[in-house]
Design a protein around this motif. Structure first.
Motif, PDB file in Angstrom:
ATOM      1  N   LYS A 124      19.464  21.351  14.565  1.00 31.69           N
ATOM      2  CA  LYS A 124      18.324  21.131  15.557  1.00 31.69           C
ATOM      3  C   LYS A 124      17.943  22.333  16.409  1.00 31.69           C
ATOM      4  N   THR A 125      18.732  23.300  16.429  1.00 37.39           N
ATOM      5  CA  THR A 125      18.074  24.644  17.086  1.00 37.39           C
ATOM      6  C   THR A 125      17.096  25.504  16.060  1.00 37.39           C
ATOM      7  N   ARG A 126      17.628  25.229  14.541  1.00 37.55           N
ATOM      8  CA  ARG A 126      16.715  26.136  13.751  1.00 37.55           C
ATOM      9  C   ARG A 126      15.577  25.392  13.695  1.00 37.55           C
ATOM     10  N   THR A 127      15.548  23.810  13.606  1.00 38.18           N
ATOM     11  CA  THR A 127      14.192  23.190  13.605  1.00 38.18           C
ATOM     12  C   THR A 127      13.456  23.594  14.838  1.00 38.18           C
ATOM     13  N   ALA A 128      13.711  23.632  15.972  1.00 44.69           N
ATOM     14  CA  ALA A 128      13.081  24.042  17.148  1.00 44.69           C
ATOM     15  C   ALA A 128      12.447  25.640  16.887  1.00 44.69           C
ATOM     16  N   ALA A 129      13.313  26.556  16.206  1.00 44.88           N
ATOM     17  CA  ALA A 129      12.932  27.810  16.097  1.00 44.88           C
ATOM     18  C   ALA A 129      11.675  27.839  15.180  1.00 44.88           C
ATOM     19  N   LYS A 130      11.812  27.144  14.287  1.00 45.04           N
ATOM     20  CA  LYS A 130      10.594  26.862  13.419  1.00 45.04           C
ATOM     21  C   LYS A 130       9.484  26.560  13.972  1.00 45.04           C
ATOM     22  N   LEU A 131       9.504  25.420  14.892  1.00 46.64           N
ATOM     23  CA  LEU A 131       8.156  25.033  15.498  1.00 46.64           C
ATOM     24  C   LEU A 131       7.739  26.098  16.411  1.00 46.64           C
ATOM     25  N   LEU A 132       8.614  26.886  17.118  1.00 43.98           N
ATOM     26  CA  LEU A 132       8.243  27.835  17.955  1.00 43.98           C
ATOM     27  C   LEU A 132       7.759  29.064  17.230  1.00 43.98           C
ATOM     28  N   LYS A 133       8.027  29.343  15.999  1.00 43.05           N
ATOM     29  CA  LYS A 133       7.340  30.321  15.179  1.00 43.05           C
ATOM     30  C   LYS A 133       6.059  30.104  14.716  1.00 43.05           C
ATOM     31  N   GLU A 134       5.944  28.575  14.591  1.00 41.86           N
ATOM     32  CA  GLU A 134       4.670  28.221  14.112  1.00 41.86           C
ATOM     33  C   GLU A 134       3.397  28.138  15.341  1.00 41.86           C
ATOM     34  N   GLY A 135       4.084  28.429  16.602  1.00 41.36           N
ATOM     35  CA  GLY A 135       2.990  28.585  17.442  1.00 41.36           C
ATOM     36  C   GLY A 135       3.181  27.402  18.673  1.00 41.36           C
ATOM     37  N   ASP A 136       4.231  26.318  18.219  1.00 46.50           N
ATOM     38  CA  ASP A 136       4.147  25.146  19.220  1.00 46.50           C
ATOM     39  C   ASP A 136       5.199  25.449  20.090  1.00 46.50           C
ATOM     40  N   LYS A 137       4.878  24.562  21.461  1.00 48.92           N
ATOM     41  CA  LYS A 137       5.776  24.548  22.351  1.00 48.92           C
ATOM     42  C   LYS A 137       7.031  23.268  22.074  1.00 48.92           C
ATOM     43  N   VAL A 138       8.010  23.468  22.626  1.00 47.47           N
ATOM     44  CA  VAL A 138       9.350  22.594  22.281  1.00 47.47           C
ATOM     45  C   VAL A 138       9.786  22.278  23.293  1.00 47.47           C
ATOM     46  N   LYS A 139       9.961  20.662  23.414  1.00 43.65           N
ATOM     47  CA  LYS A 139      10.553  20.085  24.349  1.00 43.65           C
ATOM     48  C   LYS A 139      11.957  19.597  23.868  1.00 43.65           C
ATOM     49  N   VAL A 140      13.076  20.174  24.148  1.00 39.85           N
ATOM     50  CA  VAL A 140      14.405  19.669  23.767  1.00 39.85           C
ATOM     51  C   VAL A 140      14.861  18.773  24.854  1.00 39.85           C
ATOM     52  N   THR A 141      15.397  17.507  24.018  1.00 44.87           N
ATOM     53  CA  THR A 141      15.655  16.428  25.016  1.00 44.87           C
ATOM     54  C   THR A 141      17.169  16.047  24.588  1.00 44.87           C
ATOM     55  N   VAL A 142      17.826  15.729  25.550  1.00 46.33           N
ATOM     56  CA  VAL A 142      19.341  15.336  25.316  1.00 46.33           C
ATOM     57  C   VAL A 142      19.241  13.965  25.846  1.00 46.33           C
TER      58      VAL A 142
END
Length: 247
Positions: A124-142
């Motif tokens: 999940k963390t690496r997925t968020a990292a990819k989105l961030l590197k593509e320029g998107d903001k990321v909402k991490v939800t538990v």
């Protein structure tokens, strides 16, 4: 529990959408210019001076161009000789090019549950990292279910772990908050850190690893499937996410 009561909040209110700004009015051209005289500029940008509007119109017809009012509030108004159709085409072309180079930043969501295992946290963390590197903001939800909500500290620790893992490419835009059964944090890409990381990676020899390539393909697929969150912080499809993204 008191430690996390400050994180609790009421349900988010949907903000009314701001109506789009109206398009600027078209400038007056040719016979629509009804003032008695204008300060005239020719096709090359040279100042001709103050002339009667009728004379400026005659000059425009003689040169097979348009008389365009470019500063209506001046005294007298400023008008220019130009091919108005070509001017509008060039202006539209420039606007399209500008929009093409503008990055469309979206808010994407990565969801987890409190009982997630270490391997899935890494994924999940690496997925968020990819989105961030593509320029998107990321909402991490538990997402909490049942009595899991009585232990919000587990969700907070999980969010802190993800934020710590991504601090080399992201900044916290909105601190962790507990809303109903969802604890969320919003991360924004740090463009300078990402650029430095990409530069360092480019200087390293590329390693060929089939397992790693398959892993990266899975990360890319998960990033592409990450839900897009609306401007009001809710999913665009208005799904509560409880049945989505099963571990």
């Amino acid at each position: 529990m008191k430690l996390f009561q400050s994180l609790a909040g009421s349900s988010l209110r949907r903000r009314p959408k701001v109506p789009p700004r109206p398009a600027p009015p078209e400038p007056r051209i040719n016979e629509r210019i009804r003032v008695p005289e204008v300060r005239l500029i020719d096709e090359e940008g040279r100042q001709i001076g103050i002339v009667k509007t009728s004379e400026a119109l005659a000059m425009a017809r003689q040169r097979d161009v348009d008389l365009v009012e470019v500063a209506a509030r001046a005294s007298p108004p400023v008008a220019r000789l130009m091919d108005f159709g070509r001017f509008k085409y060039e202006q539209s072309k420039k606007e399209r090019e500008a929009r093409k180079h503008q990055q469309n930043v979206q808010l994407r969501e990565v969801r987890m549950k409190p009982k997630i295992d270490d391997h899935d946290i890494d994924f999940k963390t690496r997925t968020a990292a990819k989105l961030l590197k593509e320029g998107d903001k990321v909402k991490v939800t538990v997402m909490f279910r049942g009595r899991e909500i009585t232990h919000p500290q587990i969700g907070k620790a999980l969010i802190d772990r993800v934020v710590k893992s991504l601090e080399h490419i992201a900044t916290v835009e909105k601190e962790a908050t507990l809303e109903g059964r969802h604890m969320t944090v919003i991360l924004a890409p740090d463009k300078k850190k990402i650029a430095a990381l990409a530069k360092a990676a480019a200087q390293q020899p590329a390693a060929s690893d089939k397992a790693s390539e398959e892993d990266e393909a899975a990360i890319a697929a998960a990033a592409a499937a990450a839900p897009v969150v609306g401007d009001d912080g809710h999913d665009i499809d208005d799904d509560d996410g409880d049945d989505a993204d099963e571990e």
